[in-house]
Enzyme design. Structure first.
Site, PDB file in Angstrom:
ATOM      1  N   HIS A  56       0.850  -1.201   0.000  1.00 53.91           N
ATOM      2  CA  HIS A  56       0.000   0.000   0.000  1.00 53.91           C
ATOM      3  C   HIS A  56       0.882   1.246   0.000  1.00 53.91           C
ATOM      4  O   HIS A  56       1.481   1.607   1.012  1.00 53.91           O
ATOM      5  CB  HIS A  56      -0.918   0.000   1.243  1.00 53.91           C
ATOM      6  CG  HIS A  56      -1.893   1.135   1.275  1.00 53.91           C
ATOM      7  ND1 HIS A  56      -3.246   0.951   1.514  1.00 53.91           N
ATOM      8  CD2 HIS A  56      -1.730   2.467   1.114  1.00 53.91           C
ATOM      9  CE1 HIS A  56      -3.856   2.124   1.492  1.00 53.91           C
ATOM     10  NE2 HIS A  56      -2.954   3.068   1.259  1.00 53.91           N
ATOM     11  N   HIS A  58       1.298   5.307  -2.259  1.00 56.86           N
ATOM     12  CA  HIS A  58       0.698   6.251  -3.218  1.00 56.86           C
ATOM     13  C   HIS A  58       1.832   6.833  -4.051  1.00 56.86           C
ATOM     14  O   HIS A  58       2.351   7.915  -3.743  1.00 56.86           O
ATOM     15  CB  HIS A  58      -0.058   7.356  -2.477  1.00 56.86           C
ATOM     16  CG  HIS A  58      -1.246   6.866  -1.718  1.00 56.86           C
ATOM     17  ND1 HIS A  58      -2.549   7.101  -2.127  1.00 56.86           N
ATOM     18  CD2 HIS A  58      -1.341   6.126  -0.593  1.00 56.86           C
ATOM     19  CE1 HIS A  58      -3.392   6.533  -1.271  1.00 56.86           C
ATOM     20  NE2 HIS A  58      -2.676   5.941  -0.323  1.00 56.86           N
ATOM     21  N   GLN A 151      -9.751   9.414  -4.371  1.00 55.07           N
ATOM     22  CA  GLN A 151      -9.358  10.221  -3.199  1.00 55.07           C
ATOM     23  C   GLN A 151     -10.496  11.107  -2.682  1.00 55.07           C
ATOM     24  O   GLN A 151     -10.651  11.291  -1.484  1.00 55.07           O
ATOM     25  CB  GLN A 151      -8.153  11.096  -3.575  1.00 55.07           C
ATOM     26  CG  GLN A 151      -7.697  12.103  -2.532  1.00 55.07           C
ATOM     27  CD  GLN A 151      -6.742  11.512  -1.511  1.00 55.07           C
ATOM     28  OE1 GLN A 151      -5.640  11.096  -1.841  1.00 55.07           O
ATOM     29  NE2 GLN A 151      -7.185  11.443  -0.274  1.00 55.07           N
ATOM     30  N   HIS A 209      -9.681   2.005   1.064  1.00 58.47           N
ATOM     31  CA  HIS A 209      -9.315   2.803   2.235  1.00 58.47           C
ATOM     32  C   HIS A 209     -10.581   2.809   3.097  1.00 58.47           C
ATOM     33  O   HIS A 209     -11.571   3.451   2.731  1.00 58.47           O
ATOM     34  CB  HIS A 209      -8.975   4.240   1.835  1.00 58.47           C
ATOM     35  CG  HIS A 209      -7.595   4.429   1.299  1.00 58.47           C
ATOM     36  ND1 HIS A 209      -7.165   3.851   0.147  1.00 58.47           N
ATOM     37  CD2 HIS A 209      -6.541   5.155   1.787  1.00 58.47           C
ATOM     38  CE1 HIS A 209      -5.896   4.207  -0.069  1.00 58.47           C
ATOM     39  NE2 HIS A 209      -5.499   4.988   0.905  1.00 58.47           N
ATOM     40  N   GLU A 212     -10.618   5.080   7.775  1.00 57.31           N
ATOM     41  CA  GLU A 212      -9.327   5.676   8.167  1.00 57.31           C
ATOM     42  C   GLU A 212      -9.615   6.934   8.971  1.00 57.31           C
ATOM     43  O   GLU A 212      -9.514   8.060   8.479  1.00 57.31           O
ATOM     44  CB  GLU A 212      -8.471   6.010   6.930  1.00 57.31           C
ATOM     45  CG  GLU A 212      -7.061   6.434   7.315  1.00 57.31           C
ATOM     46  CD  GLU A 212      -6.211   6.881   6.129  1.00 57.31           C
ATOM     47  OE1 GLU A 212      -6.729   6.946   4.998  1.00 57.31           O
ATOM     48  OE2 GLU A 212      -5.016   7.185   6.342  1.00 57.31           O
ATOM     49  N   ASP A 308       2.515   3.376   2.896  1.00 58.57           N
ATOM     50  CA  ASP A 308       1.506   4.391   2.566  1.00 58.57           C
ATOM     51  C   ASP A 308       2.123   5.616   1.883  1.00 58.57           C
ATOM     52  O   ASP A 308       1.792   5.923   0.751  1.00 58.57           O
ATOM     53  CB  ASP A 308       0.712   4.805   3.810  1.00 58.57           C
ATOM     54  CG  ASP A 308      -0.674   5.335   3.476  1.00 58.57           C
ATOM     55  OD1 ASP A 308      -1.009   5.400   2.279  1.00 58.57           O
ATOM     56  OD2 ASP A 308      -1.420   5.673   4.403  1.00 58.57           O
TER      57      ASP A 308
HETATM   58 FE   FE2 Z   1      -3.376   5.173   1.574  1.00 56.26          FE
END
Ligand code: FE2
Length: 411
Positions: A56, A58, A151, A209, A212, A308
């Protein structure tokens, strides 16, 4: 190529591993009567394992911290605000350059399998198109899975559903989601139904996701798990973060665990990112803001660790070293018990490979790809205690990374 004096996890003694072209063709007990040949790699009695996995990250946002400004508060919200400004300057080449630089950092730490989320709440899908090219151009270094990651939401963003569908058509391997960020609870639920339908229809994997937040009322994990259960898709579905689980009360969590086990879904925790971003509305006592990693593991479910972010508006540190994340995660999750330390590497190798559905493309077994690492210590415990390294990374039978450890002189 042969690797000699190799120690294998879970097995007594030393081994010789024979690689031919891009496959492992033999694993046999090391015999001192077989003399070493010139291109043999000597593991020196240390561990030889399948490559590390980054499940995971980005890659479209990495290496942007400080541009146009640094996150001064360190919060998620200032991070989102800063990313909004940086996103406006993102170009095709900028995305590719930063993603490739980051992949190099991952490769230098023994990672050969990567799952990256890419923001698809962009009418041009620019970052996704760039990442599809990066996936091809870096195949000699890593296997890259691309997640279509909304997102700013699927239901809450203009044309969110169409952008997700288009991202899959353009080559995304995995369908993502962010239900806790949708404007309403109902939208969160409908976004999960939509993304599960899309994955089922197209054969994509799923990585959401999910919850979170520290909000104990954020309960989309039960929706995702139930959708996975009724569709028998659990092994192909991952819940990332689930940090709200760290704030659920035990009565609810006990009921939830029954469903999670039945669903068979996978879990990813990003311990450094979550300890940094969560707990921000607390004074003291202050929550750790992580999901229940030890409890998920002990209940027999599959959980792994991930980075992440690397140097982005949400997290300013990171160098590609997943062992750093493992060490932090073991501390934060109360997993430094002796039994946990004996198998700690599972959390960045086998468990992660299962999450990514790598199947027979992963693992130190005859017939599988000649992808492996020579490590600097003889056991999981010693790798953690000594803050060890991947010393050599071999991919398709060729050395792609070699590290020379620092030497210390004593006088
Ligand atoms: Fe993430």
């Amino acid at each position: 190529m042969n690797i000699i004096n190799a120690r294998l996890r879970g097995r007594e003694g030393l081994y010789r591993i024979v690689l031919e072209q891009d496959r492992i063709v033999e694993i046999s007990p090391h015999s001192p009567t077989i003399s070493a040949v010139s291109n043999d790699l000597d593991a020196g009695g240390n561990l030889v394992i399948a490559p590390f996995v980054e499940p995971h990250i980005h890659l479209d946002a990495t290496l942007t911290a400080g541009d146009p400004a640094w996150n001064m508060s360190g919060t998620l919200f200032e991070g989102i605000e800063l990313w909004g400004k940086r996103k406006a300057q993102v170009t095709h080449e900028d995305t590719k350059l930063r993603a490739k630089k980051t992949i190099d950092m991952l490769v230098e730490h023994g990672i050969q399998h990567v799952r990256t989320h890419v923001d698809v709440t962009d009418p041009t899908l620019g970052a996704l198109r760039a990442m599809v090219e990066v996936r091809e151009e870096t195949r000699h270094l890593v296997d890259l899975q691309i997640v279509a990651f909304p997102q700013e939401g699927i239901e809450s963003f203009t044309n969110g559903r169409a952008l997700m569908e288009q991202a899959v058509e353009l080559g995304a391997d995995v369908v993502g989601g962010i239900p806790h960020f949708e404007n309403t609870r109902d939208q969160g639920v409908s976004s999960i139904k939509f993304l599960m339908d899309l994955a089922e229809r197209t054969g994509c994997l799923v990585d959401v996701h999910c919850d979170e937040t520290d909000d104990p009322h954020s309960r989309f994990l039960e929706v995702l798990a139930e959708e996975a259960r009724v569709r028998s898709m659990g092994a192909r579905v991952t819940a990332s973060h689930t940090t709200a689980m760290g704030s659920y009360d035990n009565a609810y969590c006990s009921k939830l665990f029954r469903l999670l086990k039945m669903s068979g879904i996978n879990f990813i925790s990003c311990p450094t990112e979550s300890i940094h971003l969560q707990g921000r509305f607390d004074t003291y006592p202050k929550r750790r803001g992580l999901t229940r990693v030890a409890e998920i593991d002990r209940a027999g479910m599959n959980v792994c660790f991930a980075q992440d972010s690397i140097v982005d508006p949400w997290y300013p540190l990171g160098n590609g070293n997943i062992l750093r994340i493992l060490e932090a995660g073991l501390h934060i999750c109360h997993m430094l018990g002796y039994a946990d330390l004996q198998r700690a590497l599972d959390l960045i190798t086998d468990n992660s490979a299962r999450t990514l559905n790598l199947g027979e493309r992963y693992g130190l077994e005859v017939g599988r790809p000649a992808n492996l690492l020579l490590l600097s210590a003889p056991s999981d415990y010693e790798m953690i205690r000594t803050q060890g390294y991947a010393l050599t990374s071999i991919r398709a039978g060729k050395v792609i990374m070699q590290r020379t450890p620092a030497k210390v002189a004593r006088f």
